[in-house]
Scaffold this motif. Structure first.
Motif, PDB file in Angstrom:
ATOM      1  N   UNK A 105       2.332   0.818 -15.128  1.00 39.31           N
ATOM      2  CA  UNK A 105       3.071  -0.324 -15.643  1.00 39.31           C
ATOM      3  C   UNK A 105       4.237  -0.698 -14.731  1.00 39.31           C
ATOM      4  N   UNK A 106       4.317  -1.985 -14.423  1.00 39.13           N
ATOM      5  CA  UNK A 106       5.399  -2.568 -13.624  1.00 39.13           C
ATOM      6  C   UNK A 106       5.510  -1.976 -12.218  1.00 39.13           C
ATOM      7  N   UNK A 107       4.418  -1.467 -11.690  1.00 30.92           N
ATOM      8  CA  UNK A 107       4.389  -0.993 -10.307  1.00 30.92           C
ATOM      9  C   UNK A 107       4.326  -2.225  -9.400  1.00 30.92           C
ATOM     10  N   UNK A 108       5.188  -2.298  -8.415  1.00 33.13           N
ATOM     11  CA  UNK A 108       5.283  -3.475  -7.558  1.00 33.13           C
ATOM     12  C   UNK A 108       4.163  -3.565  -6.537  1.00 33.13           C
ATOM     13  N   UNK A 109       3.039  -4.138  -6.931  1.00 34.02           N
ATOM     14  CA  UNK A 109       1.901  -4.261  -6.042  1.00 34.02           C
ATOM     15  C   UNK A 109       1.964  -5.605  -5.299  1.00 34.02           C
ATOM     16  N   UNK A 110       1.642  -5.598  -3.991  1.00 37.11           N
ATOM     17  CA  UNK A 110       1.653  -6.816  -3.180  1.00 37.11           C
ATOM     18  C   UNK A 110       0.259  -7.374  -2.947  1.00 37.11           C
ATOM     19  N   UNK A 111      -0.741  -6.503  -2.917  1.00 35.84           N
ATOM     20  CA  UNK A 111      -2.085  -6.990  -2.634  1.00 35.84           C
ATOM     21  C   UNK A 111      -3.150  -6.016  -3.097  1.00 35.84           C
ATOM     22  N   UNK A 112      -4.294  -6.564  -3.524  1.00 37.55           N
ATOM     23  CA  UNK A 112      -5.416  -5.750  -3.973  1.00 37.55           C
ATOM     24  C   UNK A 112      -6.708  -6.362  -3.434  1.00 37.55           C
ATOM     25  N   UNK A 113      -7.447  -5.577  -2.657  1.00 37.73           N
ATOM     26  CA  UNK A 113      -8.724  -6.021  -2.100  1.00 37.73           C
ATOM     27  C   UNK A 113      -9.786  -4.998  -2.469  1.00 37.73           C
ATOM     28  N   UNK A 114     -10.859  -5.457  -3.104  1.00 38.07           N
ATOM     29  CA  UNK A 114     -11.958  -4.572  -3.501  1.00 38.07           C
ATOM     30  C   UNK A 114     -13.273  -5.206  -3.062  1.00 38.07           C
ATOM     31  N   UNK A 115     -13.997  -4.515  -2.193  1.00 34.89           N
ATOM     32  CA  UNK A 115     -15.316  -4.964  -1.739  1.00 34.89           C
ATOM     33  C   UNK A 115     -16.286  -3.800  -1.926  1.00 34.89           C
TER      34      UNK A 115
END
Length: 414
Positions: A212-222
Motif C-alpha cells: 500500500x502506497x508504495x511509490x511505483x514509477x513504472x510497471x512492465x509485464x510481458x
C-alpha cells in the motif's frame, strides 16, 4: 530395529527423510549399520527460530561438523531458516549455501532474519547453478545479481520482501532464467526500487504484490505464456503501466488501486476465472469472451457500475460471486443502478449466483431481486446474510417471494 536394519540403504535413507535433519544424523549412533546412512540424505533443513544463543551455538557446531561429511551427489533441497546472530553470521550462511550449490542442489529455500537489521548477499555460485530448479528467498537478503548470471534449469522463483541492489537486478536475473515457469514477487515496503520490468516468455504463473502506497514509477509485464496471474498493487500515484496481452490466461486475481488500468484490463480478456477489485472503472469496448467464473469484491464505490459492465462484457458467464477480498472492507450502502437492457449472460448462460455478507440494505436488496428476476437460466442462488438490523426472516421472505425468471432456480439463504 534389527528388521529395519536389514533393509537396503535406499529405503533407510527414505526413512530418515521423514525426520528433522539433526535427528536423522543422530541415527548414526544406533549401530555400525546406521553410522553412514545419514550422509546420503537428499533433503537438509536447518532452523534456529525460537532458539536460545546456546542452542544456536550447538546447531552451528552440528552443521559445521556434519555438512562436510555429506556424500549425496545431488541435494534435492536445502531449507534454511536462520537469523543473524553471534553464531550465524553472514559468512557462515554463505558457506552453507555455497556448499549445497556445489553438491548440485535442486531447491534452495532461504529465510534470513537479522537483528539488528542488516542485508546479506548470496554466494556468487547461486547465480550460475545448472542444477537449481527452485529458488525461494525471503527477508533480509540483498539480491545483488552479478553481470555473469545463468540459471538454465530454474523453474520456480519466489522473492518475498527481499531488497534489490538496483532497478536492473530483477530484470537481469529474469532474463537469464530461460526455463522459468513460476514467479512470485512480494516487494519489501522499505526497498527503493521504483520500476519493475518482468519479461519472461516461458512464464506460466505470476504473482506480484506491491504494498500500500508504495511509490511505483513504472510497471512492465510481458508474459505471453501466462496461465495464472495475481496482481496486487495499491498506489495512488500515476505511473507508467504496460501489460501485454496474455492469450493463454486461465485464472487471474486482480486487486489494484492506480489510475491507469487500460493495458492491464486489455491484457486479461482471455481469462476464464477472474477475481477482481478495482478502484476505477475500466473503459468500454472490452469483451471477456471466455470468462465463466467471476468473483467481484464489493468494497469500492464503483462496484455497482463495475458489476454492470462486467455482466455486459462477459457473454458466457456461468458463475457470479459477490464477496470481500481478504483485508477489504465494505464501504457502505451502494445504490444499485440497473442497466437499460438485461446483459446477454443473464439471458443465456448464468447458472450460479452467490453473495456473501449480504446485509439486506436497499441497494443490496434491489440488486438481489434484479438478479433473481432477470437471470433466466439460474440454477442456484445462495445468499449468506451478515449481521444487520433487518431480521433474517424478513430478508428471507422478501427474496424468496420475489419473482424469478428461472422456474427451476433453487434459492438458499443462510
Amino acid at each position: 530395529m534389527d528388521k529395519i536394519s536389514r533393509l537396503p540403504d535406499e529405503l533407510l535413507v527414505k526413512v530418515l527423510t521423514f525426520l528433522p535433519t539433526k535427528e536423522a544424523v543422530s541415527s548414526s549412533i544406533l549401530s555400525k549399520r546406521w553410522e553412514h546412512i545419514w550422509k546420503w540424505l537428499p533433503k537438509l533443513e536447518y532452523d534456529d527460530q525460537h532458539y536460545s544463543e546456546s542452542e544456536r551455538k550447538r546447531l552451528r557446531c552440528f552443521i559445521v561438523r556434519s555438512l562436510p561429511l555429506h556424500k549425496a551427489h545431488v541435494i534435492e533441497s536445502l531449507r534454511l531458516k536462520l537469523s543473524n546472530s553471534h553464531y550465524f553470521k553472514p559468512q557462515v550462511i554463505k558457506w552453507i549455501v555455497a556448499t549445497a550449490v556445489s553438491r548440485n542442489v535442486r531447491e534452495l529455500d532461504i529465510s534470513y532474519s537479522s537483528y539488528p537489521e542488516k542485508l546479506n548477499t548470496l554466494p556468487s555460485n547461486v547465480y550460475t547453478s545448472k542444477s537449481l530448479v527452485v529458488l525461494k528467498l525471503s527477508d533480509w537478503i540483498l539480491l545483488a545479481v552479478p553481470p555473469m548470471v545463468c540459471l538454465p534449469s530454474l523453474k520456480t522463483l519466489q522473492l518475498q520482501q527481499v531488497a534489490y541492489f538496483n532497478e536492473e537486478s530483477l530484470q537481469r536475473l529474469l532474463s537469464n532464467c530461460p526455463a522459468l515457469e513460476e514467479l512470485k514477487v512480494d516487494i519489501w515496503k522499505d526497498d527503493n526500487t521504483r520500476k519493475f520490468t518482468i519479461i519472461v516468455p516461458s512464464l506460466q504463473r505470476l504473482s506480484l504484490f506491491i504494498p500500500f502506497d508504495y511509490g511505483i514509477d513504472g510497471l512492465v509485464i510481458k508474459t505471453p505464456s501466462l496461465k495464472y496471474f495475481k496482481l496486487r498493487v495499491h498506489s495512488s500515484s500515476s505511473h507508467y503501466c504496460l501489460v501485454e496481452h496474455m492469450p493463454n490466461l486461465i485464472e487471474a486475481y486482480i486487486d489494484v488501486e492506480f489510475p491507469n488500468i487500460k493495458s492491464l484490463i486489455e491484457s486479461i480478456t482471455s481469462v476464464k476465472r477472474l477475481e477482481i477489485c478495482l478502484e476505477v472503472l475500466y473503459e468500454e469496448g472490452i469483451v471477456f469472451s471466455q470468462l465463466e467464473h467471476l468473483k467481484l469484491c464489493r468494497c469500492k464505490d464503483c462496484t455497482s457500475n463495475l458489476l454492470v459492465r462486467l455482466l455486459k462484457d462477459s457473454p458466457n458467464l456461468r458463475v457470479l460471486n459477490l464477496y470481500e477480498m481478504i483485508d477489504h472492507y465494505y464501504c457502505g450502502i451502494i445504490p444499485w443502478n440497473p442497466p437499460s437492457t438485461v446483459p446477454a449472460c443473464m439471458l443465456s448462460s448464468l447458472q450460479i449466483f452467490n453473495w456473501s455478507a449480504y446485509s439486506g440494505v436497499p441497494g443490496e436488496r434491489d440488486l438481489a431481486i434484479y438478479m433473481l428476476k432477470n437471470a433466466s437460466h439460474l440454477k442456484t442462488a445462495t445468499i449468506l446474510s451478515d449481521e444487520c438490523d433487518i431480521p433474517e426472516l424478513e430478508m428471507l421472505k422478501e427474496l424468496a417471494f420475489s419473482s424469478r425468471a428461472s422456474t427451476t432456480c433453487e434459492f438458499m439463504f443462510d
